[in-house]
Design an enzyme around this catalytic site. Structure first.
Site, mmCIF file in Angstrom:
data_model
loop_
_atom_site.group_PDB
_atom_site.id
_atom_site.type_symbol
_atom_site.label_atom_id
_atom_site.label_comp_id
_atom_site.label_asym_id
_atom_site.label_seq_id
_atom_site.Cartn_x
_atom_site.Cartn_y
_atom_site.Cartn_z
ATOM 1 N N ASN A 1 0.865 -1.181 0.000
ATOM 2 C CA ASN A 1 0.000 0.000 0.000
ATOM 3 C C ASN A 1 0.901 1.231 0.000
ATOM 4 O O ASN A 1 1.433 1.622 1.033
ATOM 5 C CB ASN A 1 -0.915 -0.007 1.221
ATOM 6 C CG ASN A 1 -1.863 1.185 1.265
ATOM 7 O OD1 ASN A 1 -1.793 2.084 0.434
ATOM 8 N ND2 ASN A 1 -2.746 1.201 2.244
ATOM 9 N N LYS B 1 3.248 0.809 3.156
ATOM 10 C CA LYS B 1 2.853 -0.195 4.139
ATOM 11 C C LYS B 1 2.917 -1.564 3.477
ATOM 12 O O LYS B 1 2.647 -1.693 2.282
ATOM 13 C CB LYS B 1 1.424 0.067 4.633
ATOM 14 C CG LYS B 1 1.229 1.374 5.375
ATOM 15 C CD LYS B 1 -0.232 1.530 5.767
ATOM 16 C CE LYS B 1 -0.496 2.888 6.401
ATOM 17 N NZ LYS B 1 -1.932 3.076 6.725
ATOM 18 N N ARG C 1 -2.673 -2.077 -3.370
ATOM 19 C CA ARG C 1 -3.864 -1.267 -3.142
ATOM 20 C C ARG C 1 -3.717 0.015 -3.957
ATOM 21 O O ARG C 1 -2.713 0.707 -3.875
ATOM 22 C CB ARG C 1 -4.003 -0.945 -1.663
ATOM 23 C CG ARG C 1 -5.183 -0.025 -1.330
ATOM 24 C CD ARG C 1 -4.695 1.294 -0.807
ATOM 25 N NE ARG C 1 -5.801 2.182 -0.418
ATOM 26 C CZ ARG C 1 -5.617 3.359 0.152
ATOM 27 N NH1 ARG C 1 -4.401 3.784 0.414
ATOM 28 N NH2 ARG C 1 -6.644 4.126 0.442
ATOM 29 N N HIS D 1 -12.904 3.914 0.371
ATOM 30 C CA HIS D 1 -12.876 2.853 1.395
ATOM 31 C C HIS D 1 -13.556 1.588 0.866
ATOM 32 O O HIS D 1 -14.078 0.774 1.636
ATOM 33 C CB HIS D 1 -13.569 3.290 2.691
ATOM 34 C CG HIS D 1 -12.887 4.407 3.411
ATOM 35 N ND1 HIS D 1 -13.577 5.416 4.054
ATOM 36 C CD2 HIS D 1 -11.580 4.685 3.596
ATOM 37 C CE1 HIS D 1 -12.735 6.264 4.611
ATOM 38 N NE2 HIS D 1 -11.502 5.840 4.343
ATOM 39 N N HIS E 1 -17.855 2.944 7.993
ATOM 40 C CA HIS E 1 -16.395 2.900 8.165
ATOM 41 C C HIS E 1 -16.003 4.203 8.855
ATOM 42 O O HIS E 1 -15.910 5.263 8.221
ATOM 43 C CB HIS E 1 -15.717 2.772 6.802
ATOM 44 C CG HIS E 1 -14.214 2.775 6.862
ATOM 45 N ND1 HIS E 1 -13.444 1.649 6.650
ATOM 46 C CD2 HIS E 1 -13.323 3.773 7.119
ATOM 47 C CE1 HIS E 1 -12.163 1.959 6.766
ATOM 48 N NE2 HIS E 1 -12.079 3.247 7.053
ATOM 49 N N ARG F 1 -11.294 16.571 7.924
ATOM 50 C CA ARG F 1 -12.018 16.930 6.710
ATOM 51 C C ARG F 1 -13.407 17.442 7.061
ATOM 52 O O ARG F 1 -14.060 16.915 7.962
ATOM 53 C CB ARG F 1 -12.140 15.729 5.768
ATOM 54 C CG ARG F 1 -10.820 15.203 5.242
ATOM 55 C CD ARG F 1 -11.048 14.000 4.357
ATOM 56 N NE ARG F 1 -9.803 13.319 4.032
ATOM 57 C CZ ARG F 1 -9.682 11.994 3.910
ATOM 58 N NH1 ARG F 1 -10.733 11.216 4.081
ATOM 59 N NH2 ARG F 1 -8.523 11.452 3.619
ATOM 60 N N PHE G 1 -10.406 10.953 18.588
ATOM 61 C CA PHE G 1 -11.684 10.922 19.295
ATOM 62 C C PHE G 1 -11.529 10.572 20.774
ATOM 63 O O PHE G 1 -12.382 10.925 21.589
ATOM 64 C CB PHE G 1 -12.634 9.943 18.605
ATOM 65 C CG PHE G 1 -13.355 10.552 17.435
ATOM 66 C CD1 PHE G 1 -14.692 10.893 17.526
ATOM 67 C CD2 PHE G 1 -12.692 10.800 16.239
ATOM 68 C CE1 PHE G 1 -15.365 11.464 16.460
ATOM 69 C CE2 PHE G 1 -13.352 11.370 15.163
ATOM 70 C CZ PHE G 1 -14.697 11.708 15.273
ATOM 71 N N GLY H 1 -11.321 2.348 13.011
ATOM 72 C CA GLY H 1 -10.836 2.700 14.338
ATOM 73 C C GLY H 1 -11.894 3.122 15.326
ATOM 74 O O GLY H 1 -11.942 2.623 16.458
ATOM 75 N N GLU I 1 -8.537 -4.692 5.319
ATOM 76 C CA GLU I 1 -8.344 -4.370 3.913
ATOM 77 C C GLU I 1 -7.214 -5.187 3.296
ATOM 78 O O GLU I 1 -7.296 -5.600 2.135
ATOM 79 C CB GLU I 1 -8.069 -2.880 3.767
ATOM 80 C CG GLU I 1 -9.268 -2.020 4.147
ATOM 81 C CD GLU I 1 -8.949 -0.538 4.201
ATOM 82 O OE1 GLU I 1 -9.209 0.147 3.208
ATOM 83 O OE2 GLU I 1 -8.458 -0.075 5.250
#
Length: 395
Positions: A7, A14, A90, A179, A206, A239, A282, A329, A382
């Site tokens: 990726n 990754k 990916r 996604h 997601h 975003r 969060f 997450g 994924e």
């Protein structure tokens, strides 16, 4: 088969090695700061994580370090390159022509390059990763798996924008959704858990720093909250999500900001980060809210509200829903956010099991036995989805 999953980002790579029979991760890691000073991470299954500074002027060096680590006599999980049976890449954007996964050919690579204007930070980097792997493993079959592919089943009424049609015909301006690999993996797993019923209607949330909601009928995507780019849709970590396009003109005239500057604000300085006054994690936002921080609480409220609003609109679009799935997450680990969202959905007959909803990171049904709509937590994977796609095509 041993599958190397790659990726690539503009300055990162990754990787995972997955045994396609057991579906276990044999090793994983990350190459960071490619083209800058270089940082390399490697961790074999059951082993300790290794991290070191390594010069990586290009993705070629990054892939070389990956191969070197995987075949290291002491800590490697492979004896040689020959034990890598195939490579799965990916790819963020496939445009309108690349509608599923493909074995890598020169024609496919050219198509990825041709739609680079739709993902200028990602597609060129993906091509670099493909070329680097081809250089070191010229005889190893490779497959590309697209984030946009799963959404190709969306009907025109869902993916078209109501702007002059020539912009779609000539420039391919439309909703693509993102996604996709995660939404595909989670929706397929949900169907398995439900016994693969006919005419199933699912909604997948997601929820991470980047967040999106999709809906599927019989496993086929009908809608995705992201649009031409991942900026559209939900309030996210940094975003803004849905916004009146006229805000761009307003900020331009009022403050003299360029389009590029405004888009940077929308992508990097907005979302819950902006509302909570500088927090995008969060856990930090929830902690501040518990201490009475009104801005932090507002950020949580806005996030949950927007997710619930999309779920409601997708229930209408499908004329019903059988199950709602939470992943990524936040979706997998934050029971408080899940409850805030589900509290909006009692009109559907959704009843949350408060004890089950305490789950963190595990697969679980979190609705009660009497709930008319099922709610699941399903951890996404994924890399495994990419590995499965790769093996299926190579075979």
């Amino acid at each position: 088969m041993n599958v190397l999953v790659i990726n690539c980002g503009s300055s990162s790579l990754k990787y995972q090695v997955i045994d396609s029979v057991t579906e276990k991760v044999e090793a994983k890691g990350l190459c960071e700061r490619i083209g800058i000073d270089g940082n390399f991470t490697y961790q074999p299954a059951g082993g300790e994580k290794e991290e070191s500074a390594k010069p990586m002027p290009t993705h070629n060096e990054a892939v070389s370090f990956v191969i070197e680590a995987l075949t290291n006599e002491k800590t490697g999980v492979l004896k040689s390159l020959d034990e890598i049976d195939c490579v799965g890449h990916r790819i963020v954007h496939g445009g309108t022509n690349l509608t599923h996964s493909y074995v890598v050919t020169e024609e496919v690579v050219k198509e990825i390059e041709d739609c680079a204007d739709l993902a200028p930070l990602h597609n060129p980097a993906h091509v670099l990763g493909i070329r680097a792997c081809q250089k070191l493993m010229p005889n190893t079959p490779m497959v590309v798996v697209f984030d946009t592919a799963f959404q190709q089943t969306m009907p025109a009424k869902a993916y078209l924008y109501a702007i002059p049609y020539k912009y779609f015909e000539e420039d391919k301006v439309r909703k693509y959704g993102f996604h996709g690999t995660s939404h595909m993996f989670v929706s397929q797993r949900a169907l398995e858990l439900m016994g693969n019923p006919e005419h199933s209607k699912l909604i997948v949330c997601h929820l991470g720093n980047g967040a999106s909601v999709s809906c599927e009928v019989d496993g086929k995507c009908q809608e995705n909250s992201m649009g031409l780019t991942p900026l559209d849709g939900l309030v996210m970590g940094t975003r803004c999500g849905d916004i009146d396009p006229s805000v761009v003109e307003f900020l331009n005239k009022k403050h003299g900001l360029s389009v590029e500057e405004i888009l940077k604000i929308f992508n990097k300085e907005s979302g819950v980060y902006a509302i909570s006054d500088g927090k995008s994690d969060f856990r930090d936002i929830a902690g501040a809210a518990e201490k009475g921080d009104e801005r932090a609480q507002l950020a949580l409220d806005m996030f949950a509200y927007r997710v619930a609003k999309y779920i409601g609109s997708y229930v209408a679009a499908m004329n019903g829903v059988d199950a709602i799935c939470f992943t990524a997450g936040i979706g997998e680990n934050n029971g408080m956010i899940r409850k805030m969202i589900c509290d909006y959905l009692t009109f559907l007959g959704l009843e949350l099991d408060d004890e089950a909803n305490k789950v963190i990171g595990d697969e679980k049904l979190i609705s009660t036995a009497d709930s008319k709509v099922k709610a699941y937590v399903i951890p996404t994977n994924e890399e495994l989805a990419i590995a499965r796609e790769t093996v299926a095509l190579v075979k």
